[in-house]
Design an enzyme around this catalytic site. Structure first.
Site: not given
Length: 454
Positions: A82, A368
């Site tokens: 997060e 990612e």
């Protein structure tokens, strides 16, 4: 001194988002009964790092606001994932000259934030503290101390005491980059009106996908909108990318390929190591490929190292290298026992096995890996990234493993098909760029709320 911030929301009516008194009283009682065990759990974690007890008073709501931090935008990012997802949003506000109060629940989240926002912390534009435990007096003291003008909780962090208290004092509180799986929505519904009231008490919910938005609306949330996923806007550290590419060149010079098993969870490492043994025994490669195994939680590094040792692999730890590795051709496994280096591993790899998806953990962040142009293999359990997974599968950036028994076969087939790996790599890049833009949408939506609420 009034607790009401300069930016206010309309009071929630008695039928919408109201705090359920009986349920909330029981919740507070339970928290007070469990509080000693929370302290014990924290103390036990000092076996891994004494830092777990540092800033202990903050967990009870007792922290000092640095000069200029009162009246800031408060952003809560529970842990590492997060915190990194919040980076583009925080950077956008810092660029506007805003001050930021950044809270976490985990030590690793705090360490990640300290590394990413070091300059802002040094300048006093950003302060990090732990979010207090969700007991009424701790939350109240925290809010009184920092007096934020707006709160943004990342992804799934809907703590009842915080949410209802902010609604009570008219502090605008938003759930941003929000996601809600069907499984989680069912759990909320099991709490009846109390569960629905929790999400209705947010000033607004800015969700990652239309599916997430629909689920929040099914709980009676009036102000829910789709803005996209912040994770697509997170920049990869260019230094780590360059370092990873240098690894890849060193391996390719030996004719070797690397598979990264990323963010693996308990039980998955044994499955992956078993599959890797099958692959190496198959003798289908002229030069033996290399496995880079990166556990999700650093406290498990030693445990996973022992598993690799017990499986009788020739291995070494990432922490043993200071620069570009001179990889011995006999090396079979690298243990990625480092923090914050996923862009390095993804840039060095030819293929990623995404952890958290082989067993019912809900999956980890595949975005990612795609941003680094690395093809992804996924298990069956990806409900935490449902839409992102569907989009990646559709564009051809990822493939689904048809059952854990097929893991070795799936990895082997892709490693032997260089043309398919190249095609998937290009698709991964396209996928990551096509979905960018959530940061701009979130900032615009919050500005719209600002004018509407004033």
């Amino acid at each position: 001194m009034s607790l009401t911030p300069s930016l206010g929301q309309a009071p929630i009516d008695s039928q919408y988002g109201a705090r359920p008194k009986i349920w909330f009283t029981f919740y507070q009682l339970l928290w007070h009964l469990l509080l000693p065990f929370a302290f014990i759990r924290l103390a036990l974690r000092t076996r891994h790092s004494i830092t777990y007890l540092k800033h202990f008073s903050e967990r009870l709501g007792f922290a000092n606001a640095q000069p200029g931090i009162q009246g800031s935008i408060w952003i809560h990012a529970v842990s590492v994932g997060e915190t990194r997802a919040a980076q583009p949003l925080i950077d956008a506000y810092l660029a506007r000259g805003e001050t930021i109060l950044l809270t976490h629940m985990t030590l690793n989240g705090r360490l990640a934030g300290a590394a990413v926002f070091a300059k802002a912390i040094e300048s006093g534009q950003l302060q990090q503290v732990y979010l207090p435990y969700d007991v009424c007096w701790a939350v109240a003291h925290f809010i009184r101390t920092f007096r934020p003008r707006m709160g943004l909780l990342m992804e799934t962090e809907a703590w009842p005491t915080i949410v209802f208290y902010c609604a009570q004092i008219h502090l605008p509180l938003f759930l941003v980059n929000a996601r809600l799986s069907e499984r989680s929505a069912r759990r909320v519904r099991q709490f009846g009106k109390a569960g629905r009231a929790l999400f209705q008490a947010f000033t607004g919910i800015l969700a990652q996908t239309e599916l997430d938005t629909q689920r929040y609306r099914s709980l009676g949330v009036r102000n829910a909108d789709t803005v996209g996923n912040l994770k697509f806007d997170v920049p990869l550290d260019p230094h780590l990318v360059r370092q990873g590419k240098s690894w890849q060149r060193a391996l390719h010079a030996q004719g070797r390929m690397m598979v990264c098993a990323a963010s693996t969870r308990d039980g998955e490492e044994a499955l992956i190591l078993k599959a890797w043994k099958e692959i190496l025994r198959g003798h289908h490669f002229e030069v033996m490929p290399l496995l880079c195994l990166v556990p999700r939680h650093p406290e498990r590094f030693a445990e996973v190292a022992n598993q690799v040792h017990q499986a009788e692999f020739v291995y070494c730890r990432r922490s043993e290298w200071s620069g570009t590795p001179n990889v011995d051709t006999s090396l079979q496994v690298i243990l990625g026992d480092s923090m914050g280096e996923m862009p390095l591993y993804y840039s060095a790899a030819n293929l990623v096995i995404m952890g958290g998806s082989l067993f019912p953990f809900g999956g980890q962040n595949l975005i990612e890996a795609c941003a680094a142009g690395c093809p992804v293999l996924l298990g069956e359990h990806t409900y935490n990234f449902q839409q992102a997974t569907l989009d990646a599968l559709e564009i051809g950036a990822a493939k689904r493993i048809s059952g854990n028994a097929a893991l070795a076969k799936s990895v082997e087939e892709l490693l032997l098909n260089s043309a398919e790996l190249v095609r998937m790599s290009h698709a991964a890049k396209d996928y990551s760029t096509e979905h960018q833009g959530a940061t701009t949408k979130i900032v615009a939506a919050l500005e719209h709320q600002h004018f509407r609420l004033n």
